[in-house]
Write a protein that holds these residues in place. Structure first.
Motif, PDB file in Angstrom:
ATOM      1  N   ARG A 149      -4.569  -8.123  -4.198  1.00  0.00           N
ATOM      2  CA  ARG A 149      -4.345  -7.715  -2.782  1.00  0.00           C
ATOM      3  C   ARG A 149      -5.578  -6.573  -2.476  1.00  0.00           C
ATOM      4  O   ARG A 149      -6.062  -5.929  -3.126  1.00  0.00           O
ATOM      5  CB  ARG A 149      -3.157  -6.587  -2.744  1.00  0.00           C
ATOM      6  CG  ARG A 149      -2.763  -6.049  -1.453  1.00  0.00           C
ATOM      7  CD  ARG A 149      -1.507  -5.440  -1.559  1.00  0.00           C
ATOM      8  NE  ARG A 149      -0.467  -6.016  -2.186  1.00  0.00           N
ATOM      9  CZ  ARG A 149       0.571  -6.402  -1.348  1.00  0.00           C
ATOM     10  NH1 ARG A 149       0.571  -6.614  -0.096  1.00  0.00           N
ATOM     11  NH2 ARG A 149       1.210  -6.870  -2.184  1.00  0.00           N
ATOM     12  N   GLU A 150      -6.040  -6.678  -1.290  1.00  0.00           N
ATOM     13  CA  GLU A 150      -7.265  -6.007  -0.918  1.00  0.00           C
ATOM     14  C   GLU A 150      -6.816  -4.675  -0.241  1.00  0.00           C
ATOM     15  O   GLU A 150      -5.724  -4.528  -0.004  1.00  0.00           O
ATOM     16  CB  GLU A 150      -7.824  -6.849   0.422  1.00  0.00           C
ATOM     17  CG  GLU A 150      -8.653  -8.045   0.115  1.00  0.00           C
ATOM     18  CD  GLU A 150      -9.470  -8.625   1.089  1.00  0.00           C
ATOM     19  OE1 GLU A 150      -9.780  -7.936   2.045  1.00  0.00           O
ATOM     20  OE2 GLU A 150      -9.392  -9.818   1.316  1.00  0.00           O
ATOM     21  N   LYS A 151      -7.719  -3.840  -0.936  1.00  0.00           N
ATOM     22  CA  LYS A 151      -7.429  -2.328  -0.384  1.00  0.00           C
ATOM     23  C   LYS A 151      -7.454  -2.179   1.174  1.00  0.00           C
ATOM     24  O   LYS A 151      -8.450  -2.564   1.610  1.00  0.00           O
ATOM     25  CB  LYS A 151      -8.495  -1.488  -1.001  1.00  0.00           C
ATOM     26  CG  LYS A 151      -8.124  -0.124  -1.040  1.00  0.00           C
ATOM     27  CD  LYS A 151      -7.511   0.347  -2.211  1.00  0.00           C
ATOM     28  CE  LYS A 151      -7.365   1.863  -2.434  1.00  0.00           C
ATOM     29  NZ  LYS A 151      -6.064   2.534  -2.870  1.00  0.00           N
ATOM     30  N   SER A 152      -6.392  -1.499   1.524  1.00  0.00           N
ATOM     31  CA  SER A 152      -6.257  -1.398   3.169  1.00  0.00           C
ATOM     32  C   SER A 152      -7.205  -0.075   3.293  1.00  0.00           C
ATOM     33  O   SER A 152      -6.989   0.955   2.649  1.00  0.00           O
ATOM     34  CB  SER A 152      -5.240  -1.153   3.165  1.00  0.00           C
ATOM     35  OG  SER A 152      -4.972  -0.617   4.745  1.00  0.00           O
ATOM     36  N   GLU A 153      -7.932  -0.064   4.340  1.00  0.00           N
ATOM     37  CA  GLU A 153      -8.854   1.045   4.969  1.00  0.00           C
ATOM     38  C   GLU A 153      -7.616   2.070   5.454  1.00  0.00           C
ATOM     39  O   GLU A 153      -7.994   3.411   5.308  1.00  0.00           O
ATOM     40  CB  GLU A 153      -9.460   0.464   5.911  1.00  0.00           C
ATOM     41  CG  GLU A 153     -10.721  -0.268   5.520  1.00  0.00           C
ATOM     42  CD  GLU A 153     -11.675  -0.669   6.671  1.00  0.00           C
ATOM     43  OE1 GLU A 153     -11.586   0.002   7.776  1.00  0.00           O
ATOM     44  OE2 GLU A 153     -12.490  -1.499   6.478  1.00  0.00           O
ATOM     45  N   THR A 154      -6.755   1.671   5.822  1.00  0.00           N
ATOM     46  CA  THR A 154      -5.780   2.765   6.384  1.00  0.00           C
ATOM     47  C   THR A 154      -4.663   3.184   5.319  1.00  0.00           C
ATOM     48  O   THR A 154      -4.076   4.231   5.489  1.00  0.00           O
ATOM     49  CB  THR A 154      -4.749   2.245   7.569  1.00  0.00           C
ATOM     50  OG1 THR A 154      -3.928   1.285   7.091  1.00  0.00           O
ATOM     51  CG2 THR A 154      -5.681   1.666   8.684  1.00  0.00           C
ATOM     52  N   GLY A 155      -4.660   2.342   4.253  1.00  0.00           N
ATOM     53  CA  GLY A 155      -3.792   2.787   3.176  1.00  0.00           C
ATOM     54  C   GLY A 155      -2.269   2.304   3.436  1.00  0.00           C
ATOM     55  O   GLY A 155      -1.252   2.449   2.724  1.00  0.00           O
ATOM     56  N   ILE A 156      -1.882   1.689   4.567  1.00  0.00           N
ATOM     57  CA  ILE A 156      -0.709   1.091   4.945  1.00  0.00           C
ATOM     58  C   ILE A 156      -0.366  -0.235   4.612  1.00  0.00           C
ATOM     59  O   ILE A 156      -1.316  -1.067   4.634  1.00  0.00           O
ATOM     60  CB  ILE A 156      -0.363   1.222   6.540  1.00  0.00           C
ATOM     61  CG1 ILE A 156      -0.563   2.705   6.896  1.00  0.00           C
ATOM     62  CG2 ILE A 156       0.849   0.648   6.985  1.00  0.00           C
ATOM     63  CD1 ILE A 156      -0.555   3.129   8.488  1.00  0.00           C
ATOM     64  N   TYR A 157       0.824  -0.702   3.906  1.00  0.00           N
ATOM     65  CA  TYR A 157       1.127  -1.959   3.498  1.00  0.00           C
ATOM     66  C   TYR A 157       2.281  -2.395   3.833  1.00  0.00           C
ATOM     67  O   TYR A 157       3.314  -1.552   3.845  1.00  0.00           O
ATOM     68  CB  TYR A 157       0.827  -1.835   1.933  1.00  0.00           C
ATOM     69  CG  TYR A 157      -0.626  -1.822   1.260  1.00  0.00           C
ATOM     70  CD1 TYR A 157      -1.357  -2.568   0.922  1.00  0.00           C
ATOM     71  CD2 TYR A 157      -0.845  -0.475   0.993  1.00  0.00           C
ATOM     72  CE1 TYR A 157      -2.703  -2.239   0.516  1.00  0.00           C
ATOM     73  CE2 TYR A 157      -2.148   0.065   0.511  1.00  0.00           C
ATOM     74  CZ  TYR A 157      -2.996  -1.113   0.287  1.00  0.00           C
ATOM     75  OH  TYR A 157      -4.416  -0.703  -0.029  1.00  0.00           O
ATOM     76  N   HIS A 158       2.576  -3.646   4.119  1.00  0.00           N
ATOM     77  CA  HIS A 158       3.838  -4.279   4.130  1.00  0.00           C
ATOM     78  C   HIS A 158       4.094  -5.086   2.963  1.00  0.00           C
ATOM     79  O   HIS A 158       3.522  -6.022   2.446  1.00  0.00           O
ATOM     80  CB  HIS A 158       3.828  -5.256   5.486  1.00  0.00           C
ATOM     81  CG  HIS A 158       5.157  -6.009   5.477  1.00  0.00           C
ATOM     82  ND1 HIS A 158       4.854  -7.390   5.675  1.00  0.00           N
ATOM     83  CD2 HIS A 158       6.337  -5.823   5.200  1.00  0.00           C
ATOM     84  CE1 HIS A 158       6.185  -7.739   5.837  1.00  0.00           C
ATOM     85  NE2 HIS A 158       7.055  -7.194   5.552  1.00  0.00           N
ATOM     86  N   LYS A 198       2.807   3.963   3.288  1.00  0.00           N
ATOM     87  CA  LYS A 198       1.343   4.269   3.145  1.00  0.00           C
ATOM     88  C   LYS A 198       1.171   4.914   1.802  1.00  0.00           C
ATOM     89  O   LYS A 198       1.748   5.936   1.510  1.00  0.00           O
ATOM     90  CB  LYS A 198       0.969   5.176   4.263  1.00  0.00           C
ATOM     91  CG  LYS A 198      -0.437   5.745   4.287  1.00  0.00           C
ATOM     92  CD  LYS A 198      -0.676   6.552   5.451  1.00  0.00           C
ATOM     93  CE  LYS A 198      -2.336   7.072   5.613  1.00  0.00           C
ATOM     94  NZ  LYS A 198      -2.529   7.920   6.667  1.00  0.00           N
TER      95      LYS A 198
END
Length: 69
Positions: free
Chosen positions: A6-15, A66
């Motif tokens: 999984r790519e790291k989210s810039e916002t830190g928010i994940y579904h 998040k």
């Protein structure tokens, strides 16, 4: 064949979606769902993530969270 990381989210928010193998039922009754929620709350209280929303279905779960650390 395994999925790619999984790519790291810039916002830190994940579904996140958790699904039973072959879409089998993962919550046989209300007690199973309650136990899942209690476990989720125990980890949430560690403060490593903020849980925005969840949806428990018979054979899968949706989590919107998040990461904090």
């Amino acid at each position: 064949m395994p999925r790619t990381a999984r790519e790291k989210s810039e916002t830190g928010i994940y579904h996140l979606i958790l699904r039973g193998i072959n879409r089998q039922i993962i919550f046989e009754d209300d007690e199973d769902a309650l136990q899942f929620l209690l476990t989720l709350d125990r980890y949430r209280s560690d403060g490593r993530f903020t849980l925005y929303a969840y949806c428990l279905m018979g054979n899968h779960v949706h989590l919107l969270l998040k990461e904090e650390e």
